[in-house]
Scaffold this active site. Structure first.
Site, PDB file in Angstrom:
ATOM      1  NE  ARG A  66       2.544  -4.163  12.973  1.00  0.00           N
ATOM      2  CZ  ARG A  66       2.216  -4.227  11.679  1.00  0.00           C
ATOM      3  NH1 ARG A  66       1.598  -3.213  11.117  1.00  0.00           N
ATOM      4  NH2 ARG A  66       2.523  -5.276  10.948  1.00  0.00           N
TER       5      ARG A  66
ATOM      6  CG  HIS B 171      -0.926  -5.284   2.260  1.00  0.00           C
ATOM      7  ND1 HIS B 171      -0.284  -5.123   3.446  1.00  0.00           N
ATOM      8  CD2 HIS B 171      -0.824  -4.065   1.629  1.00  0.00           C
ATOM      9  CE1 HIS B 171       0.184  -3.880   3.537  1.00  0.00           C
ATOM     10  NE2 HIS B 171      -0.140  -3.212   2.455  1.00  0.00           N
TER      11      HIS B 171
ATOM     12  CB  SER C 223      -0.966  -0.005   1.187  1.00  0.00           C
ATOM     13  OG  SER C 223      -0.312  -0.331   2.378  1.00  0.00           O
TER      14      SER C 223
ATOM     15  CG  ASP D 127      -3.257  -8.595   9.383  1.00  0.00           C
ATOM     16  OD1 ASP D 127      -3.800  -7.578   9.825  1.00  0.00           O
ATOM     17  OD2 ASP D 127      -2.507  -8.590   8.396  1.00  0.00           O
TER      18      ASP D 127
ATOM     19  CG  HIS E 239       5.985  -9.303   8.072  1.00  0.00           C
ATOM     20  ND1 HIS E 239       6.906  -8.436   7.541  1.00  0.00           N
ATOM     21  CD2 HIS E 239       4.838  -8.590   8.246  1.00  0.00           C
ATOM     22  CE1 HIS E 239       6.339  -7.242   7.422  1.00  0.00           C
ATOM     23  NE2 HIS E 239       5.092  -7.305   7.838  1.00  0.00           N
TER      24      HIS E 239
HETATM   25  N1  AMX Z   1       1.013 -19.943   5.741  1.00  0.00           N
HETATM   26  C1  AMX Z   1       1.400 -20.807   4.787  1.00  0.00           C
HETATM   27  N2  AMX Z   1       2.472 -20.629   4.004  1.00  0.00           N
HETATM   28  C2  AMX Z   1       3.193 -19.510   4.235  1.00  0.00           C
HETATM   29  C3  AMX Z   1       2.881 -18.583   5.225  1.00  0.00           C
HETATM   30  C4  AMX Z   1       1.716 -18.818   5.988  1.00  0.00           C
HETATM   31  N3  AMX Z   1       1.291 -17.978   6.917  1.00  0.00           N
HETATM   32  N4  AMX Z   1       3.792 -17.594   5.195  1.00  0.00           N
HETATM   33  C5  AMX Z   1       4.653 -17.896   4.212  1.00  0.00           C
HETATM   34  N5  AMX Z   1       4.301 -19.062   3.628  1.00  0.00           N
HETATM   35  C6  AMX Z   1       4.890 -19.695   2.454  1.00  0.00           C
HETATM   36  C7  AMX Z   1       4.738 -18.760   1.266  1.00  0.00           C
HETATM   37  O1  AMX Z   1       3.439 -18.872   0.679  1.00  0.00           O
HETATM   38  C8  AMX Z   1       5.839 -19.243   0.349  1.00  0.00           C
HETATM   39  O2  AMX Z   1       5.398 -20.403  -0.294  1.00  0.00           O
HETATM   40  P1  AMX Z   1       5.794 -20.691  -1.839  1.00  0.00           P
HETATM   41  O3  AMX Z   1       7.280 -20.787  -1.822  1.00  0.00           O
HETATM   42  O4  AMX Z   1       5.087 -21.966  -2.139  1.00  0.00           O
HETATM   43  O5  AMX Z   1       5.288 -19.517  -2.618  1.00  0.00           O
HETATM   44  C9  AMX Z   1       6.930 -19.626   1.354  1.00  0.00           C
HETATM   45  O6  AMX Z   1       6.278 -19.833   2.611  1.00  0.00           O
HETATM   46  C10 AMX Z   1       7.982 -18.569   1.526  1.00  0.00           C
HETATM   47  O7  AMX Z   1       7.333 -17.350   1.820  1.00  0.00           O
HETATM   48  P2  AMX Z   1       8.075 -16.230   2.680  1.00  0.00           P
HETATM   49  O8  AMX Z   1       9.280 -15.775   1.905  1.00  0.00           O
HETATM   50  O9  AMX Z   1       8.289 -16.696   4.061  1.00  0.00           O
HETATM   51  O10 AMX Z   1       6.963 -15.098   2.745  1.00  0.00           O
HETATM   52  P3  AMX Z   1       6.707 -13.946   1.692  1.00  0.00           P
HETATM   53  O11 AMX Z   1       7.624 -12.837   1.980  1.00  0.00           O
HETATM   54  O12 AMX Z   1       6.684 -14.482   0.298  1.00  0.00           O
HETATM   55  O13 AMX Z   1       5.197 -13.539   2.051  1.00  0.00           O
HETATM   56  C11 AMX Z   1       3.416 -13.073   3.502  1.00  0.00           C
HETATM   57  C12 AMX Z   1       4.904 -12.867   3.236  1.00  0.00           C
HETATM   58  C13 AMX Z   1       2.982 -12.190   4.655  1.00  0.00           C
HETATM   59  C14 AMX Z   1       2.606 -12.649   2.250  1.00  0.00           C
HETATM   60  C15 AMX Z   1       3.175 -14.566   3.832  1.00  0.00           C
HETATM   61  O14 AMX Z   1       3.851 -14.885   5.018  1.00  0.00           O
HETATM   62  C16 AMX Z   1       1.708 -14.919   3.932  1.00  0.00           C
HETATM   63  O15 AMX Z   1       1.072 -15.210   2.920  1.00  0.00           O
HETATM   64  N6  AMX Z   1       1.147 -14.879   5.187  1.00  0.00           N
HETATM   65  C17 AMX Z   1      -0.271 -15.108   5.374  1.00  0.00           C
HETATM   66  C18 AMX Z   1      -1.056 -13.863   5.001  1.00  0.00           C
HETATM   67  C19 AMX Z   1      -0.814 -12.729   5.986  1.00  0.00           C
HETATM   68  O16 AMX Z   1      -0.830 -12.914   7.182  1.00  0.00           O
HETATM   69  N7  AMX Z   1      -0.645 -11.497   5.453  1.00  0.00           N
HETATM   70  C20 AMX Z   1      -0.514 -10.300   6.279  1.00  0.00           C
HETATM   71  C21 AMX Z   1       0.867  -9.675   6.237  1.00  0.00           C
HETATM   72  C22 AMX Z   1       0.920  -8.417   7.074  1.00  0.00           C
HETATM   73  C23 AMX Z   1       0.110  -7.333   6.446  1.00  0.00           C
HETATM   74  O17 AMX Z   1       0.437  -6.831   5.390  1.00  0.00           O
HETATM   75  N8  AMX Z   1      -0.978  -6.956   7.047  1.00  0.00           N
END
Ligand code: AMX
Length: 427
Positions: free
Chosen positions: A320, A265, A235, A366, A311
């Site tokens: 947080r 996000h 964002s 979250d 994250h």
């Molecule tokens: N559940 C399952 N798998 C997860 C995971 C979770 N909570 N967090 C990371 N992974 C997986 C990723 O999907 C990725 O899988 P892939 O290689 O098959 O694509 C792998 O682990 C490596 O990911 P990463 O490098 O650790 O994370 P990232 O930087 O690519 O993504 C984030 C970060 C937040 C998008 C991811 O951890 C996620 O999808 N979390 C769940 C959604 C979430 O909570 N989002 C909120 C973030 C905070 C915000 O902006 N409000």
């Protein structure tokens, strides 16, 4: 002139000079590089943006102008907005001046309410769609646009960015509360109260039943904790890019909020609560550790994510999350939704670590924020991201104002083709 504007006017020249000197003396110095993996991997860790409002430190979490976010948990969002912009917390007089400035600007134009009632809430769109549409409709109020089209000087850009930011921030509580009441048939709109602060008024106008003062306090905390998260998240970066074209702050903020509406996000907060409710439903109550572990493992093996965990930057529990968690422990220890949050905190990091995929197995904001809202009777969890957006507008606009103050140019990195990339790595 408002005290905030005066303060900024006194600070900006020295900062502009610093930037000018940096570019003049070190413009050619290489300060960052990028690997092919980073380029194709969402630019993780690439230092390519400037953002002074806050930073996310990998093993500490959010630091706003030198203050760890946990130390700011008792502050008001207005104080945080001042801090984001100036680097200092306001004194009482400065805070009151900002609050009165916001009150003066808080009336939402009648045409917005008419459009909202007659067409925007038809067919139950997502509240983020409604909020973004409202901001698009309000764009006609932009003072930045008005003055730009009449020949504003570059040095004045920040002043009208600030004007728009204050107008928009001031209207958000009425707007957000109005959307809540209209979208979910909560009855008539509630007028703001002159005696309340910004977040207190939002809580008041939402008209949630029960302990109003506790709810208002939670809302203050919610608005502080979500206010900013440096410049690289979806964002903030979107808002920065749009603003760099000198699209006015209304356009830039609505673009940023559209990014916040994504499930990876800001939407993760609604998904977090949905997940907790699914757990309670499936097990007809709070499950034991073994059952929950299996449930979580099955989800991960099915290729789905656990919302609220992981994250892109952090490698520790998000402070947080901890702030909301501590609040929940104090105020609602017996609430079953909160108890599931507690259990997930115990189980999920272990399972994610065992699976070895996620780089950060720890909870983000979250994972704990939604159940607090649920506890206060806001059971419409698709509304949660909107509240996140109201808060994040503080950070988005603060970043925009500083962008304009520093005179940053339109952003325009170079893209390359796959063929170019292949030949670049073969050399
Ligand atoms: N559940 C399952 N798998 C997860 C995971 C979770 N909570 N967090 C990371 N992974 C997986 C990723 O999907 C990725 O899988 P892939 O290689 O098959 O694509 C792998 O682990 C490596 O990911 P990463 O490098 O650790 O994370 P990232 O930087 O690519 O993504 C984030 C970060 C937040 C998008 C991811 O951890 C996620 O999808 N979390 C769940 C959604 C979430 O909570 N989002 C909120 C973030 C905070 C915000 O902006 N409000």
């Amino acid at each position: 002139m408002s005290m905030l504007k005066e303060k900024l006017a006194s600070l900006i020249p020295a900062q502009r000079e610093r930037i000018k000197n940096l570019v003049k003396n070190f413009g050619e110095k290489i300060i960052s590089e990028i690997s092919l993996g980073q380029m194709l991997g969402g630019l993780r860790g690439v230092k390519s943006l400037l953002c002074d409002t806050s930073e996310v430190v990998i093993d500490q979490g959010l630091i706003i102008r030198g203050y760890p976010i946990a130390d700011l948990a008792g502050k008001l969002p207005e104080e945080i907005f001042w801090l984001l912009l100036t680097g200092e917390l306001p004194n009482i007089q400065e805070l009151e001046d900002l609050q009165s400035e916001l009150k003066k600007r808080s009336k939402v134009p009648q045409y917005l309410w008419s459009t909202l009632k007659t067409c925007l809430i038809k067919d139950d769109p997502h509240p983020m769609t409604i909020l973004i549409s409202c901001i698009a409709i309000l764009e006609r109020e932009s003072k930045f646009y008005y003055h730009y089209t009449r020949g504003m000087k570059k040095e004045e850009y920040w002043e009208y960015a600030l004007e728009d930011a204050l107008d928009l921030i001031a209207m958000l509580p009425s707007l957000a509360a109005g959307i809540y009441r209209l979208r979910y048939d909560k009855g008539h709109l509630i007028n703001s109260s002159h005696d309340l602060d910004w977040a207190g008024n939002l809580a008041h106008m939402m008209g949630v039943e029960g302990n109003q003062e506790n709810f208002a306090n939670m809302m203050r905390l919610y608005m502080v904790l979500h206010s900013d998260h440096e410049g690289g998240n979806v964002s903030a970066r979107t808002c920065h890019v749009i603003g760099s074209a000198l699209s006015d702050p209304y356009y830039a903020v609505l673009g940023g909020l559209a990014g916040l509406a994504g499930p990876l996000h800001g939407l993760a907060n609604q998904e977090g609560v949905r997940f907790v409710l699914d757990v309670l439903e499936k097990f007809k109550g709070v499950p034991n550790d073994k059952d929950l572990k299996k449930f979580v493992t099955d989800i991960l093996e099915g290729g789905r994510v656990i919302p609220g965990y992981g994250h892109a930057v952090l490698r520790v529990t998000d402070p947080r999350f901890t702030a909301f968690y501590n609040y929940g422990k104090k105020v609602m220890p017996d609430n079953p939704q909160f108890q599931v949050v507690e259990k997930l905190f115990k189980i999920v990091p272990k399972v994610l670590t065992e699976m070895g995929k996620a780089k950060n197995p720890w909870p983000n904001v979250d994972a704990s924020s939604g159940v607090l809202l649920y506890h206060y009777g806001i059971t419409e969890f698709d509304y949660y991201t909107l509240l996140f957006g109201v808060s994040r507008t503080l950070g988005l606009t603060a970043q925009l104002i500083l962008d304009r103050a520093m005179g940053f140019p339109i952003t325009r990195p170079k893209s390359v083709t796959i063929d170019w990339l292949v030949s670049a790595v073969q050399e």
